[in-house]
Design an enzyme around this catalytic site. Structure first.
Site, PDB file in Angstrom:
ATOM      1  N   GLU A 104      -2.926   0.313  13.884  1.00  0.00           N
ATOM      2  CA  GLU A 104      -2.157  -0.877  13.507  1.00  0.00           C
ATOM      3  C   GLU A 104      -1.229  -0.620  12.309  1.00  0.00           C
ATOM      4  O   GLU A 104      -1.356  -1.258  11.262  1.00  0.00           O
ATOM      5  CB  GLU A 104      -3.178  -1.963  13.148  1.00  0.00           C
ATOM      6  CG  GLU A 104      -2.663  -3.358  13.056  1.00  0.00           C
ATOM      7  CD  GLU A 104      -3.817  -4.301  12.748  1.00  0.00           C
ATOM      8  OE1 GLU A 104      -3.976  -5.262  13.497  1.00  0.00           O
ATOM      9  OE2 GLU A 104      -4.565  -4.065  11.783  1.00  0.00           O
ATOM     10  N   PRO A 105      -0.325   0.306  12.463  1.00  0.00           N
ATOM     11  CA  PRO A 105       0.506   0.660  11.301  1.00  0.00           C
ATOM     12  C   PRO A 105       1.702  -0.250  11.118  1.00  0.00           C
ATOM     13  O   PRO A 105       2.228  -0.832  12.078  1.00  0.00           O
ATOM     14  CB  PRO A 105       0.985   2.071  11.656  1.00  0.00           C
ATOM     15  CG  PRO A 105       1.019   2.075  13.149  1.00  0.00           C
ATOM     16  CD  PRO A 105       0.032   1.078  13.648  1.00  0.00           C
ATOM     17  N   GLY A 106       2.128  -0.355   9.867  1.00  0.00           N
ATOM     18  CA  GLY A 106       3.388  -1.017   9.564  1.00  0.00           C
ATOM     19  C   GLY A 106       4.311   0.029   8.962  1.00  0.00           C
ATOM     20  O   GLY A 106       5.222   0.559   9.602  1.00  0.00           O
ATOM     21  N   ARG A 107       3.982   0.405   7.710  1.00  0.00           N
ATOM     22  CA  ARG A 107       4.804   1.342   6.940  1.00  0.00           C
ATOM     23  C   ARG A 107       5.138   2.623   7.707  1.00  0.00           C
ATOM     24  O   ARG A 107       6.271   3.082   7.691  1.00  0.00           O
ATOM     25  CB  ARG A 107       4.016   1.711   5.669  1.00  0.00           C
ATOM     26  CG  ARG A 107       4.764   2.563   4.684  1.00  0.00           C
ATOM     27  CD  ARG A 107       3.819   3.024   3.564  1.00  0.00           C
ATOM     28  NE  ARG A 107       2.858   2.032   3.163  1.00  0.00           N
ATOM     29  CZ  ARG A 107       3.069   1.135   2.200  1.00  0.00           C
ATOM     30  NH1 ARG A 107       4.180   1.141   1.517  1.00  0.00           N
ATOM     31  NH2 ARG A 107       2.137   0.239   1.907  1.00  0.00           N
ATOM     32  N   ARG A 165       9.039  -4.119  -4.320  1.00  0.00           N
ATOM     33  CA  ARG A 165       7.983  -3.112  -4.459  1.00  0.00           C
ATOM     34  C   ARG A 165       7.937  -2.452  -5.855  1.00  0.00           C
ATOM     35  O   ARG A 165       6.860  -2.295  -6.418  1.00  0.00           O
ATOM     36  CB  ARG A 165       8.083  -2.048  -3.360  1.00  0.00           C
ATOM     37  CG  ARG A 165       7.988  -2.623  -1.937  1.00  0.00           C
ATOM     38  CD  ARG A 165       7.769  -1.577  -0.878  1.00  0.00           C
ATOM     39  NE  ARG A 165       6.437  -1.044  -0.911  1.00  0.00           N
ATOM     40  CZ  ARG A 165       6.122   0.170  -1.305  1.00  0.00           C
ATOM     41  NH1 ARG A 165       7.076   1.005  -1.662  1.00  0.00           N
ATOM     42  NH2 ARG A 165       4.880   0.571  -1.338  1.00  0.00           N
ATOM     43  N   TYR A 189       4.466  -3.135  -7.674  1.00  0.00           N
ATOM     44  CA  TYR A 189       3.466  -2.055  -7.640  1.00  0.00           C
ATOM     45  C   TYR A 189       3.878  -0.820  -8.457  1.00  0.00           C
ATOM     46  O   TYR A 189       3.168   0.184  -8.439  1.00  0.00           O
ATOM     47  CB  TYR A 189       3.253  -1.554  -6.208  1.00  0.00           C
ATOM     48  CG  TYR A 189       3.131  -2.598  -5.144  1.00  0.00           C
ATOM     49  CD1 TYR A 189       2.030  -3.456  -5.103  1.00  0.00           C
ATOM     50  CD2 TYR A 189       4.101  -2.722  -4.144  1.00  0.00           C
ATOM     51  CE1 TYR A 189       1.907  -4.404  -4.095  1.00  0.00           C
ATOM     52  CE2 TYR A 189       3.982  -3.667  -3.136  1.00  0.00           C
ATOM     53  CZ  TYR A 189       2.889  -4.501  -3.117  1.00  0.00           C
ATOM     54  OH  TYR A 189       2.763  -5.430  -2.129  1.00  0.00           O
ATOM     55  N   CYS A 212      17.872 -12.497 -13.772  1.00  0.00           N
ATOM     56  CA  CYS A 212      17.669 -12.883 -15.154  1.00  0.00           C
ATOM     57  C   CYS A 212      16.195 -12.690 -15.501  1.00  0.00           C
ATOM     58  O   CYS A 212      15.445 -13.651 -15.684  1.00  0.00           O
ATOM     59  CB  CYS A 212      18.101 -14.337 -15.319  1.00  0.00           C
ATOM     60  SG  CYS A 212      18.261 -14.781 -17.019  1.00  0.00           S
ATOM     61  N   GLU A 213      15.756 -11.454 -15.487  1.00  0.00           N
ATOM     62  CA  GLU A 213      14.372 -11.104 -15.817  1.00  0.00           C
ATOM     63  C   GLU A 213      14.333  -9.613 -16.159  1.00  0.00           C
ATOM     64  O   GLU A 213      14.804  -8.783 -15.363  1.00  0.00           O
ATOM     65  CB  GLU A 213      13.450 -11.422 -14.618  1.00  0.00           C
ATOM     66  CG  GLU A 213      12.026 -11.100 -14.893  1.00  0.00           C
ATOM     67  CD  GLU A 213      11.006 -11.873 -14.040  1.00  0.00           C
ATOM     68  OE1 GLU A 213      11.320 -12.958 -13.511  1.00  0.00           O
ATOM     69  OE2 GLU A 213       9.884 -11.365 -13.917  1.00  0.00           O
ATOM     70  N   TYR A 230       8.154  -3.382   4.054  1.00  0.00           N
ATOM     71  CA  TYR A 230       7.921  -4.269   2.916  1.00  0.00           C
ATOM     72  C   TYR A 230       9.142  -4.342   2.002  1.00  0.00           C
ATOM     73  O   TYR A 230       9.032  -4.469   0.789  1.00  0.00           O
ATOM     74  CB  TYR A 230       6.658  -3.838   2.147  1.00  0.00           C
ATOM     75  CG  TYR A 230       5.460  -3.692   3.069  1.00  0.00           C
ATOM     76  CD1 TYR A 230       4.862  -4.819   3.617  1.00  0.00           C
ATOM     77  CD2 TYR A 230       4.963  -2.432   3.446  1.00  0.00           C
ATOM     78  CE1 TYR A 230       3.787  -4.702   4.497  1.00  0.00           C
ATOM     79  CE2 TYR A 230       3.896  -2.313   4.330  1.00  0.00           C
ATOM     80  CZ  TYR A 230       3.316  -3.451   4.838  1.00  0.00           C
ATOM     81  OH  TYR A 230       2.255  -3.334   5.714  1.00  0.00           O
TER      82      TYR A 230
HETATM   83  N1  LLP Z   1      -3.370  -4.245   9.326  1.00  0.00           N
HETATM   84  C1  LLP Z   1      -3.705  -5.172   8.414  1.00  0.00           C
HETATM   85  C2  LLP Z   1      -4.814  -6.072   8.674  1.00  0.00           C
HETATM   86  C3  LLP Z   1      -2.983  -5.270   7.202  1.00  0.00           C
HETATM   87  O1  LLP Z   1      -3.329  -6.173   6.293  1.00  0.00           O
HETATM   88  C4  LLP Z   1      -1.898  -4.392   6.975  1.00  0.00           C
HETATM   89  C5  LLP Z   1      -1.109  -4.486   5.755  1.00  0.00           C
HETATM   90  C6  LLP Z   1      -1.579  -3.444   7.972  1.00  0.00           C
HETATM   91  C7  LLP Z   1      -2.346  -3.401   9.126  1.00  0.00           C
HETATM   92  C8  LLP Z   1      -0.442  -2.477   7.834  1.00  0.00           C
HETATM   93  O2  LLP Z   1      -0.584  -1.651   6.748  1.00  0.00           O
HETATM   94  P1  LLP Z   1       0.406  -0.406   6.587  1.00  0.00           P
HETATM   95  O3  LLP Z   1       0.218   0.478   7.777  1.00  0.00           O
HETATM   96  O4  LLP Z   1       1.782  -0.934   6.540  1.00  0.00           O
HETATM   97  O5  LLP Z   1      -0.008   0.241   5.317  1.00  0.00           O
HETATM   98  N2  LLP Z   1       3.340  -4.961   0.447  1.00  0.00           N
HETATM   99  C9  LLP Z   1       2.589  -3.718   0.310  1.00  0.00           C
HETATM  100  C10 LLP Z   1       1.738  -3.452   1.513  1.00  0.00           C
HETATM  101  C11 LLP Z   1       0.818  -4.595   1.869  1.00  0.00           C
HETATM  102  C12 LLP Z   1       0.119  -4.384   3.172  1.00  0.00           C
HETATM  103  C13 LLP Z   1      -0.526  -5.626   3.687  1.00  0.00           C
HETATM  104  N3  LLP Z   1      -1.291  -5.393   4.857  1.00  0.00           N
HETATM  105  C14 LLP Z   1       3.587  -2.573   0.019  1.00  0.00           C
HETATM  106  O6  LLP Z   1       4.774  -2.829  -0.107  1.00  0.00           O
HETATM  107  O7  LLP Z   1       3.170  -1.429  -0.120  1.00  0.00           O
END
Ligand code: LLP
Length: 421
Positions: A268-271, A307, A311, A342-343, A378
């Site tokens: 389940e990847p995003g990044r 980001r 972080y 403005c921060e 993100y």
């Molecule tokens: N599955 C679940 C249940 C999650 O909560 C997340 C991310 C993912 C999968 C995907 O994670 P990834 O593969 O993208 O690492 N805003 C932060 C990241 C927050 C992730 C939230 N959940 C950033 O910019 O690094």
């Protein structure tokens, strides 16, 4: 101070050549996001051995990116009603395991939609299970397990252990609620955080095995969650996907043979899928000397890319001179790259502690452009209207063509929520 200096001169060719970015700047103005679909497709292919790839759309939820995912047979995760609606618009179906709703709570308006469309729910709390069970017995359910340890590139992205609000701690209690309400348990899910250490990616396998055996129910799916990191700095190591898959596939086979049922393995990847595909293009408006420091101030800030301030995240930065002649002048400046808000914290070059640090970049002046790399994940999805700045356009580059996939928000549209009441 010196060891924190990073040096980037050229726009990374793999994203887009200079001429194409300049063409887009002329057409759509700055600031803007650009995504390269070829990079997304390349990343998808790396994960093809997994039975199911489920895109964590929170990382980049543009409907056109979702459509691209769908065309490669990727499924999608949704964490809100808005994300479910996005998935529907992109063509994901409700009856095809296309969408899984993952959350730690379920609001009434979401509950109605998931029940009506029979969308499987990945429950992160016992209260959620009760709420669904009371009105929709037999509903397909996953349990999101908190395996009592977590990891992440930052404390704020660690989703396991007792300091995290995520997941179900007591799986015995979850099972008794599932039994009481006759819910249909179809899957087990563990996601310990985002941007995690490779060794912890493997540790999740052992946890999954332990929980699956303890739960001892015939399930259809296990999910390895997301969390796979990408190399933001040139020295960052890439994940060994072959080994990662091998370990998970062995885990799946063991669970499948112990529970005596056939199981599909999800990731389940995003990044990992979108991070490296995206850049943020902004224009230099001022170069200010403040004592020893040179601040390069752009027309994009943490309203667009949060980001770094949130972080202390590192993103490669490169320069695109408006004028080709200047490229020959290779004077290097140590600069702090900042936004217009403005921060004081509106700075893209921050350490994890929030302290500013310098980057070596070729000398720039107002009118030149700055590219912030690896912002496909993100980036846009976390932007806001802070300082009443409108959301910026998104452009998708695919097969040598550009497509505007989100237009710039008009100030009028932004204000309408207030002016129309
Ligand atoms: N599955 C679940 C249940 C999650 O909560 C997340 C991310 C993912 C999968 C995907 O994670 P990834 O593969 O993208 O690492 N805003 C932060 C990241 C927050 C992730 C939230 N959940 C950033 O910019 O690094």
């Amino acid at each position: 101070m010196k060891k924190n200096i990073c040096f980037t001169t050229k726009v990374k060719k793999k994203v887009l050549p200079r001429s194409k970015i300049l063409y887009l700047i002329k057409k759509y103005k700055t600031p803007m996001w650009i995504y390269n679909a070829d990079i997304i497709i390349k990343q998808i292919k790396k994960l093809k051995k997994f039975d199911i790839i489920r895109f964590a759309q929170k990382s980049c939820s543009n409907i056109h990116i979702l459509k691209l995912m769908k065309s490669y047979n990727i499924k999608v995760d949704a964490v809100s009603l808005g994300e479910i609606k996005r998935a529907f618009i992109a063509g994901f179906k409700s009856n095809n395991n296309d969408i899984v709703f993952t959350s730690d709570i379920i609001e009434n308006k979401v509950l109605k939609v998931v029940i009506k469309n029979n969308i499987p729910v990945n429950a992160g709390s016992i209260d959620m299970l009760k709420k669904i069970g009371k009105i929709s017995p037999k509903h397909p359910i996953w349990i999101r397990i908190n395996p009592k340890f977590g990891d992440g590139h930052h404390i704020k992205t660690n989703t396991g252990g007792e300091n995290s609000k995520h997941g179900i701690w007591n799986t015995d209690e979850a099972l008794s609620v599932i039994k009481k309400y006759d819910l249909n348990l179809i899957g087990l899910h563990i996601h310990i955080g985002s941007g995690i250490n490779e060794k912890n990616l493997y540790n999740i396998c052992n946890s999954m095995k332990k929980y699956a055996i303890k739960i001892n129910k015939k399930i259809k799916f296990i999910s390895a969650g997301g969390g796979l990191n990408i190399p933001y700095r040139s020295r960052d190591k890439k994940i060994n996907i072959d080994n990662y898959f091998k370990k998970w596939n062995e885990t799946k086979k063991i669970i499948s043979s112990i529970l005596n049922c056939s199981i599909q393995l999800e990731i389940e990847p995003g990044r990992f899928l979108v991070g490296q595909s995206g850049i943020l293009v902004a224009k230099v408006y001022s170069v200010k000397k403040m004592g020893q420091n040179i601040f390069v101030i752009l027309n994009s800030g943490f309203n667009d890319l949060i980001r770094p301030i949130l972080y202390g995240s590192y993103h490669k930065i490169s320069v695109l001179h408006k004028n080709k002649k200047k490229i020959k002048n290779n004077t290097i400046i140590k600069s702090i790259i900042a936004g217009p808000l403005c921060e004081s914290g509106d700075v893209f070059t921050l350490k994890k502690t929030g302290v500013i640090f310098h980057r070596k970049i070729p000398k720039v002046s107002p009118g030149d452009y700055i590219i912030i790399h690896d912002t496909g994940a993100y980036g846009s999805s976390m932007s806001s209207n802070y300082n009443s700045r409108p959301l910026i356009p998104e452009i998708l580059y695919k097969k040598n063509k550009f497509k505007l996939i989100r237009r710039r928000q008009k100030i009028k549209e932004m204000l309408e929520l207030e002016t129309s009441v």
